[in-house]
Write an enzyme that holds these catalytic residues in place. Sequence first.
Site, mmCIF file in Angstrom:
data_model
loop_
_atom_site.group_PDB
_atom_site.id
_atom_site.type_symbol
_atom_site.label_atom_id
_atom_site.label_comp_id
_atom_site.label_asym_id
_atom_site.label_seq_id
_atom_site.Cartn_x
_atom_site.Cartn_y
_atom_site.Cartn_z
ATOM 1 N NE ARG A 235 -5.373 75.332 32.067
ATOM 2 C CZ ARG A 235 -4.072 75.057 32.634
ATOM 3 N NH1 ARG A 235 -4.828 74.921 34.013
ATOM 4 N NH2 ARG A 235 -4.022 74.414 32.217
ATOM 5 C CD GLU A 264 -4.583 81.526 35.594
ATOM 6 O OE1 GLU A 264 -3.569 80.858 35.492
ATOM 7 O OE2 GLU A 264 -5.710 81.159 36.268
ATOM 8 C CG HIS A 283 -2.609 78.543 37.716
ATOM 9 N ND1 HIS A 283 -3.014 78.956 36.454
ATOM 10 C CD2 HIS A 283 -2.697 77.035 37.482
ATOM 11 C CE1 HIS A 283 -3.487 77.223 35.639
ATOM 12 N NE2 HIS A 283 -2.999 76.523 36.844
HETATM 13 C C1 DGY Z 1 -1.128 72.347 34.521
HETATM 14 O O1 DGY Z 1 -0.133 71.916 35.020
HETATM 15 O O2 DGY Z 1 -2.223 72.379 34.014
HETATM 16 C C2 DGY Z 1 -1.842 72.840 36.136
HETATM 17 O O3 DGY Z 1 -2.934 74.101 35.621
HETATM 18 C C3 DGY Z 1 -0.795 73.393 36.275
HETATM 19 O O4 DGY Z 1 -1.098 73.960 37.671
#
Ligand code: DGY
Length: 323
Positions: A235, A264, A283
């Site tokens: 993240r 994002e 992402h």
């Molecule tokens: C999640 O599922 O948290 C991931 O970041 C998706 O790619």
Amino acid sequence: MSKVLVTHQLPGERIHELPDHCEMNVWMGPGLMPSDALRDELAGCEGVLCLLTDRIDEALLEANPQLRFVSSMSVGVDHIDVTAATSRGIPVGNTPGVLVDTTADATFALLLAAARRLVEADRFVRGGHWRVENAWSPEFFTGNDVTGATLGIIGLGEVGQAVARRAAGFDMRVLGWNRSERTVPGVENTELDALLAESDFVSINVALGEETRNLIDERRLALMKRDAVLINTARGGIVDEEALAWALSHDRLAAAGLDVFAQEPVQEDHPLLSLPNVVTTPHIGSATLATREKMADIAAANVLAALRGEAMPSCANPEVYQR
Ligand code: DGY
């Protein structure tokens, strides 16, 4: 019949079972569900199947006292106020396990691309800059060796461990740091500051929470080797992006591979986007169709369990079932 809001059309098979068990209201787009539409459509719903782009905060929970469960098609649940959900006895479903290898593959793809300057080189060729007068030279597009280098993994959960397995194939020395002590074969547990100071590559694979927000701040970035490469597929909020941009543009860090940003979609004029030594993706760490189908199936299975009054098979706050 219970009403369930599904905030996006989903792949997979199990989503098609939902209409037999509830009145399913699917947001058909275009695009992602705007927050005001989420607020409006959630009224009267007992459950919601959401994406990581849907913010389920305390105000939304407060406005919907009828809400009994939340199921997110994601492993991360930092877009949901889990504490507020737990205090209301609302289970929050997530989708761990199935995206581990896909995300670890993406981590390594970014690591190799950043180390060997693949995107910069691709732009160079396509831009018509590869000419006879500069066709090859000893230092032309030199990058960093991956084989035999030291990789520091921040977060030894399933994805971190899968990254470590891939690193073994590159004969890397692997250092690891986890918030709680965890022993992983082939990984030397190390204090976070020492990991940053010793690693040639650092991969962030920890979840975002209050303890990890801005974990890699200006002070910690300054501990890293000047020729080190930072990879983040977890993240964006875990890294101080301003400090990272400064380090990358002042020769204090060689490169970064970033799949995630604090905000994002990232703004076009974000300082990190103008740096040639940043490789970035939107992402897509878990973005293979097979993995997304598995994630959607787990998210649907969580909804089906909740509708039957059973515990969700994958729940981020299982303590709600202890009451
Ligand atoms: C999640 O599922 O948290 C991931 O970041 C998706 O790619």
